[in-house]
Design a protein around this motif. Structure first.
Motif, mmCIF file in Angstrom:
data_model
loop_
_atom_site.group_PDB
_atom_site.id
_atom_site.type_symbol
_atom_site.label_atom_id
_atom_site.label_comp_id
_atom_site.label_asym_id
_atom_site.label_seq_id
_atom_site.Cartn_x
_atom_site.Cartn_y
_atom_site.Cartn_z
ATOM 1 N N VAL A 87 -10.644 11.039 0.552
ATOM 2 C CA VAL A 87 -11.786 11.937 0.411
ATOM 3 C C VAL A 87 -11.572 12.935 -0.720
ATOM 4 C CG1 VAL A 87 -10.927 13.654 2.070
ATOM 5 C CG2 VAL A 87 -13.392 13.413 1.693
ATOM 6 N N ALA A 88 -10.302 13.185 -1.079
ATOM 7 C CA ALA A 88 -9.974 14.140 -2.139
ATOM 8 C C ALA A 88 -9.788 13.462 -3.496
ATOM 9 C CB ALA A 88 -8.715 14.912 -1.773
ATOM 10 N N PHE A 89 -10.243 12.210 -3.616
ATOM 11 C CA PHE A 89 -10.078 11.466 -4.868
ATOM 12 C C PHE A 89 -10.587 12.273 -6.059
ATOM 13 C CE2 PHE A 89 -12.066 8.384 -7.933
ATOM 14 C CZ PHE A 89 -10.875 7.906 -8.471
ATOM 15 N N GLY A 90 -9.732 12.354 -7.094
ATOM 16 C CA GLY A 90 -10.093 13.066 -8.313
ATOM 17 C C GLY A 90 -9.651 14.502 -8.335
ATOM 18 N N THR A 117 -8.202 21.405 -10.586
ATOM 19 C CA THR A 117 -9.040 20.250 -10.919
ATOM 20 C C THR A 117 -9.789 20.490 -12.227
ATOM 21 O OG1 THR A 117 -9.296 19.786 -8.558
ATOM 22 C CG2 THR A 117 -10.853 18.733 -10.066
ATOM 23 N N ALA A 118 -10.313 21.698 -12.406
ATOM 24 C CA ALA A 118 -11.004 22.013 -13.655
ATOM 25 C C ALA A 118 -10.053 21.976 -14.838
ATOM 26 C CB ALA A 118 -11.659 23.386 -13.551
ATOM 27 N N LEU A 173 -16.462 14.867 -10.402
ATOM 28 C CA LEU A 173 -17.102 14.493 -9.143
ATOM 29 C C LEU A 173 -16.481 15.235 -7.962
ATOM 30 C CD1 LEU A 173 -17.506 10.649 -9.753
ATOM 31 C CD2 LEU A 173 -19.317 12.385 -9.737
ATOM 32 N N TYR A 174 -15.153 15.470 -8.036
ATOM 33 C CA TYR A 174 -14.506 16.248 -6.976
ATOM 34 C C TYR A 174 -15.001 17.693 -6.996
ATOM 35 C CZ TYR A 174 -11.000 18.551 -4.126
ATOM 36 O OH TYR A 174 -10.386 19.298 -3.150
#
Length: 536
Positions: free
Chosen positions: A30-33, A47-48, A80-81
């Protein structure tokens, strides 16, 4: 591209490789990316970061990731995450402290809007399928920034700069209206050239960058005058070793060891715009003392090729001066390769540096009713002497008048303010500081209650060598200067200090601040305490 920018690209490539190792790559997760931080917590900021760094790589012909479709796929998964973790109101969370946070959304949106521009111009195959996902996150963030609130003074400019970058990409009247609303509160700068938070390592330089962004994007050149004033002030906040004075900060960078990399973009931008030799010299100083760290702002330089030109000829920077900043309660004294900072409203009220040898703080305390840590609200100047003062009282309390006594005998319901004071003890401390031909001199004097144990604390930066002092048993790194002169050396630089005094060994006085994790030399005595110590 100039050599310094090419070096940033090489460094950014290393950052990309590191960031990719933290990304969740299982498409069934569910945390892909998403990216984890050093604590294994998935978060939008990490992530950013892969999108920010990745955009710089995709758009730089000398990068090993130039137009990399594999990296682009990772960046798309990250976008997308971000959308998945973005709240319905457009905000994101800073998991260490802020939730549904407009300001933290602004921090990310500003840099990702720059990433969007770099990606769009990169010519990377398939980028046209990724940009809409990033745009979705940015537009939703813009909704939050157009109406959300803030915590601190600089957050206003974070939000304004982020909206400025969005408005450059997708003009929207409500973006401009919100910016004008924040700017309507005026810029929080005092007469010294310092912003409200006095955060010389983190937030002053951040505000400089943000105001430049707004000034450029909304054609408000008057905002640059605030940046100039802060940069002019900062030139007097530079230690001989290239560090920045942080002792008066009102934020988390208070008294940290900080270098000047965060100021590189503002100095370079205005060095070129103003053809300023002083700002050019500051750029050279930053390149010399903190060069690799300037790479954190590579996207600023990649998105503005006007900054790639050579700087004008340098002009000498101030290296010998006495400069007072009354609004910050701070005095700076520098004589070429040594300097000293005097600070009001701070338990650390004196520092002294000689090259790499650093006395990072001096404190004074007594065991006077558990409240004897010295701190002065004001730093007053008389001729060539600066004075700090403190007056403490220690009262006792008489029985309550009968009409004030509570039937249930509850102590909390019978406040001391209802009791008459008696046997009131007074302790007044005066500290005078002046410059000598070879350094600085401090004289400490107390009057009032006698036989109060007192201690002067000299806190040095870890890593050096102390001589002429005696270790205090059962302590990690505490020492006494019993008499004569001691010294602290780091590399080829040495600070000498003395004379000493050691009338007792109680260096953990009740009411004093705990010892710092640093080699500390104590000078001890009793009130009335009078001692002169010189640093050279």
């Amino acid at each position: 591209m100039p050599d310094w920018l090419l070096a940033m690209i090489v460094q950014n490539d290393l950052g990309i490789e590191s960031l990719r190792s933290y990304q969740v790559r299982d498409s069934g997760n569910v945390a892909f990316g998403g990216l984890k931080d050093g604590y294994d917590i998935l978060n939008p900021h990490s992530t950013a970061a892969i999108i920010q760094a990745g955009a710089c790589g995709l758009s730089s012909p000398t990068s090993k990731f130039y137009r990399s479709t594999a990296l682009l796929a990772d960046m798309n998964a990250a976008a997308l995450y971000l959308i998945k973790t973005q709240h319905e109101d457009g905000t994101i969370d800073l998991l260490s402290t802020n939730f549904h946070s407009t300001p933290d959304t602004g921090f990310i949106v500003k840099r990702l809007a720059m990433s969007y521009t770099l990606m769009e111009k990169s010519g990377t195959p398939g980028v046209e399928k990724v940009l809409p996902n990033l745009k979705t996150f940015l537009i939703r963030g813009g909704e939050a920034l157009s109406r959300g609130g803030i915590h601190t003074p600089n957050h206003r400019w974070v939000v304004s700069a982020a909206l400025t970058k969005l408005n450059e990409l997708w003009p929207n009247p409500k973006y401009a209206a919100r910016i004008e609303q924040w700017l309507g509160e005026h810029i929080d700068m005092d007469k010294d050239g310092q912003y409200n938070e006095k955060s010389t390592f983190i937030y002053s330089s951040l505000t400089d960058r943000l105001l430049i962004t707004v000034a450029k994007g909304l054609k408000k050149p008057e905002l640059l005058d605030y940046v100039r004033k802060n940069l002019n002030m900062t030139m007097f906040y530079v230690h001989p070793n290239g560090e920045v004075v942080t002792d008066a900060s009102g934020r988390q960078d208070k008294a940290v060891i900080g270098t000047l990399e965060n100021y590189y973009y503002p100095y370079r931008f205005l060095a070129i715009k103003d053809n300023s030799g002083e700002y050019a010299a500051m750029c050279r100083l930053i390149e010399k003392t903190a060069g690799p760290k300037t790479g954190a702002f590579i996207d600023y330089f990649l998105t503005d090729p006007s900054l790639w030109v050579d700087l004008t000829a340098e002009k000498p920077l101030p290296v010998s001066y006495v400069k007072t900043f009354p609004n910050s309660g701070l005095v700076r004294i520098r004589r070429n390769n040594w300097d000293s900072t005097l600070i009001a409203n701070n338990p650390v009220w004196f520092t002294f540096m000689k090259g790499t040898a650093v006395l990072q703080g001096v404190r004074f305390a007594s065991s006077f009713f558990g409240k004897g840590q010295f701190q002065s609200e004001k730093l007053t100047e008389s001729g060539k002497t600066w004075t700090l003062t403190q007056k403490l009282d220690g009262p006792y309390y008489q029985p309550l008048p009968k009409e004030k006594i509570k039937a249930d005998g509850d102590w909390e319901k019978m406040p001391k303010t209802d009791r008459q004071q008696s046997e009131v003890q007074i302790l007044e401390t005066t500290i005078q500081i002046k410059e000598t031909s070879e350094g600085m001199e401090i004289e400490i004097m107390t009057k009032g209650t006698e036989r109060v144990p007192a201690a002067l604390e000299l806190i040095f930066r870890p890593g050096g060598t102390l001589k002429g002092v005696s270790k205090i048993e059962n302590t990690k790194d505490s020492w006494l200067l019993k008499n004569g002169t001691g010294s602290y050396s780091f590399g080829t630089d040495t600070i000498s200090f003395g004379p000493g005094l050691a009338l007792h060994k109680n260096v953990a006085l009740r009411g004093a601040l705990p010892a710092m994790e640093a080699p500390t030399v104590f000078i001890t005595g009793f009130t009335p305490f009078k001692h002169v110590i010189r640093f050279q």
